[in-house]
Design a protein around this motif. Sequence first.
Motif, short mmCIF file in Angstrom:
data_model
loop_
_atom_site.label_atom_id
_atom_site.label_comp_id
_atom_site.label_asym_id
_atom_site.label_seq_id
_atom_site.Cartn_x
_atom_site.Cartn_y
_atom_site.Cartn_z
N ASN A 92 16.96 -45.00 -3.08
CA ASN A 92 18.00 -45.84 -3.69
C ASN A 92 18.15 -45.46 -5.16
OD1 ASN A 92 15.76 -47.15 -4.97
ND2 ASN A 92 15.51 -48.39 -3.13
N ALA A 93 19.18 -46.00 -5.79
CA ALA A 93 19.42 -45.68 -7.20
C ALA A 93 18.23 -46.09 -8.07
CB ALA A 93 20.69 -46.40 -7.67
N THR A 94 17.59 -47.19 -7.72
CA THR A 94 16.45 -47.67 -8.50
C THR A 94 15.34 -46.60 -8.58
OG1 THR A 94 16.97 -49.91 -7.80
CG2 THR A 94 14.76 -49.55 -8.65
N ARG A 118 25.38 -52.79 -18.01
CA ARG A 118 24.42 -52.12 -17.12
C ARG A 118 23.90 -53.09 -16.07
NH1 ARG A 118 22.41 -55.93 -18.07
NH2 ARG A 118 20.85 -56.61 -19.55
N TYR A 119 23.35 -52.54 -15.00
CA TYR A 119 22.77 -53.35 -13.93
C TYR A 119 21.43 -53.90 -14.43
CZ TYR A 119 21.40 -54.33 -9.06
OH TYR A 119 21.01 -54.91 -7.88
N TYR A 120 21.19 -55.17 -14.15
CA TYR A 120 20.02 -55.81 -14.74
C TYR A 120 18.72 -55.10 -14.37
CZ TYR A 120 16.68 -59.38 -16.10
OH TYR A 120 15.62 -60.03 -16.67
N ALA A 121 18.59 -54.65 -13.11
CA ALA A 121 17.35 -53.98 -12.69
C ALA A 121 17.14 -52.68 -13.49
CB ALA A 121 17.40 -53.67 -11.20
N VAL A 122 18.23 -52.04 -13.88
CA VAL A 122 18.12 -50.81 -14.68
C VAL A 122 17.58 -51.17 -16.07
CG1 VAL A 122 19.43 -48.89 -15.69
CG2 VAL A 122 19.91 -49.65 -13.34
N ARG A 123 18.08 -52.27 -16.61
CA ARG A 123 17.56 -52.72 -17.92
C ARG A 123 16.05 -52.99 -17.81
NH1 ARG A 123 18.40 -54.13 -23.58
NH2 ARG A 123 16.18 -54.30 -23.96
N GLY A 200 25.50 -43.78 -10.97
CA GLY A 200 26.65 -43.79 -10.05
C GLY A 200 26.30 -44.55 -8.78
N ALA A 201 25.52 -45.62 -8.91
CA ALA A 201 25.07 -46.37 -7.72
C ALA A 201 26.24 -46.70 -6.80
CB ALA A 201 24.36 -47.65 -8.15
N HIS A 202 27.39 -47.04 -7.38
CA HIS A 202 28.55 -47.44 -6.57
C HIS A 202 29.50 -46.30 -6.25
CE1 HIS A 202 28.25 -51.85 -6.44
NE2 HIS A 202 27.64 -51.75 -7.60
N ALA A 203 29.24 -45.09 -6.74
CA ALA A 203 30.29 -44.08 -6.74
C ALA A 203 30.57 -43.38 -5.40
CB ALA A 203 30.02 -43.05 -7.83
C1 LIG Z 1 25.18 -50.25 -11.25
C2 LIG Z 1 24.00 -50.34 -10.32
N1 LIG Z 1 22.90 -49.59 -10.57
C3 LIG Z 1 21.83 -49.61 -9.76
C4 LIG Z 1 21.81 -50.41 -8.64
C5 LIG Z 1 20.59 -50.43 -7.79
O1 LIG Z 1 20.85 -49.95 -6.51
P1 LIG Z 1 19.68 -50.00 -5.43
O2 LIG Z 1 19.31 -51.43 -5.26
O3 LIG Z 1 20.27 -49.43 -4.19
O4 LIG Z 1 18.56 -49.20 -5.98
C6 LIG Z 1 22.92 -51.21 -8.34
C7 LIG Z 1 22.91 -52.08 -7.17
O5 LIG Z 1 23.81 -52.82 -6.90
C8 LIG Z 1 24.03 -51.18 -9.21
O6 LIG Z 1 25.11 -51.94 -8.99
#
Ligand SMILES: Cc1ncc(COP(=O)(O)O)c(C=O)c1O
Length: 393
Positions: A92-94, A118-123, A200-203
């Motif tokens: 996954n992107a994470t 930014r996506y919170y988990a990325v932060r 590019g998680a959504h791309a």
């Molecule tokens: C912008 C962005 N980055 C990262 C993620 C994380 O994706 P994943 O949970 O598949 O690792 C998401 C998930 O929605 C996201 O919207």
Amino acid sequence: MSLIRNSSATELVPGAHRAAFLLDPTWDFLNHGSFGACPRPVLEAQRRVQEELEAQPVAFLVRTLPERLEALRRRFGAFLGADPAGLAFIQNATTGIASVLGSVPLQPGDRVLTTSHRYYAVRRALDRGAAAGGWAVDEAPLPAVVLDDDCVIEAIFDKVTPKTRLLVVDALTSPSALRLPVERICAEARQRGILTLVDGAHAPGHVPVDLRALGADWWVGNLHKWLCAPKGAALLWAAEAHRGATHQAIPSHGFQLGLHAEFDWPGTFDPSAWLASGAALDLHEAWGGPALMAANHALAGYGQRQIAAALGIEPPHADSPDRYGAMAALRLPLPAAQAKPLYEALIKRRFELPIQPFAGAVWLRISAFSPYNVPDQYDRLAALLPTLVRGLA
Ligand SMILES: Cc1ncc(COP(=O)(O)O)c(C=O)c1O
């Protein structure tokens, strides 16, 4: 109104492939963006892979997996405009972002820049890296409504310091559903000697992707969102200069033996989601490829306009087609604290979509995946919202 542009009408009538999905018909599922939805033919392909694997696990995992992944990388390389040598499967992107953050040679005192969208988990991943490595994270405050590319470029590069080494930026943002001008952002960063990681998680399957033209140092993209692959399928891409030094966050047998050796084996695992991603790409192409993306975009625009008209608010990006893809986010006239009650009220009525506090207000995000979503779903949501919003204001 016609929701279909540049396509053969029979293929892209919204809702035409509803039967291909297991989605519960008692819900209005308007949140393809969070986790996608995997169609039956792709799940069946995954099941076939699992059965083949279990018929001879060692032959499958040791002797045939590497060449199967190589073939898929070639296919996805063509789809994403990328040299397959730079592509690696990830869960996954994470995982991809953690792998890159663990690979960039950041020193104590360095700074990593991202944006307020930014996506919170990325932060959180950045915070963990910063705490462990002694570097710091900056956030460029992007406006909630983005009117042109210049304001994005200005907001990001105003935050650059002489110590900024890496920029982490979204191709499509999660809370605000914005398409950011990532090619231009990467070019500006390169001029300043700043490395880029594009989230590019959504791309993939949502907007056209051309990794050669993008010019990033690293890119990650999920296949399990808009390409409808089984959950656990995503890709990392590294520019040639970084391939030998980009390490899987989970070291295993392949550590330091090259990108593919490192990423193809993150320990014993079920590779069926990766191996069924080719079936997902087949379906994406059978449903129109670029025409499917255009139909999804048109449906998101339709939903955005219907909701905005019902609430008497501005659809912020409806007239800027390059600013959004198949999701649209709307700022509601409610204080941020009312996000949860509104979310719960919609869940009670079996509408599934994210309602989040963001930039001091409540934001609603619709997704539009035209194989199963239809205009009527947005009409009914639009009809429901004014009373709910008035009750919470
Ligand atoms: C912008 C962005 N980055 C990262 C993620 C994380 O994706 P994943 O949970 O598949 O690792 C998401 C998930 O929605 C996201 O919207």
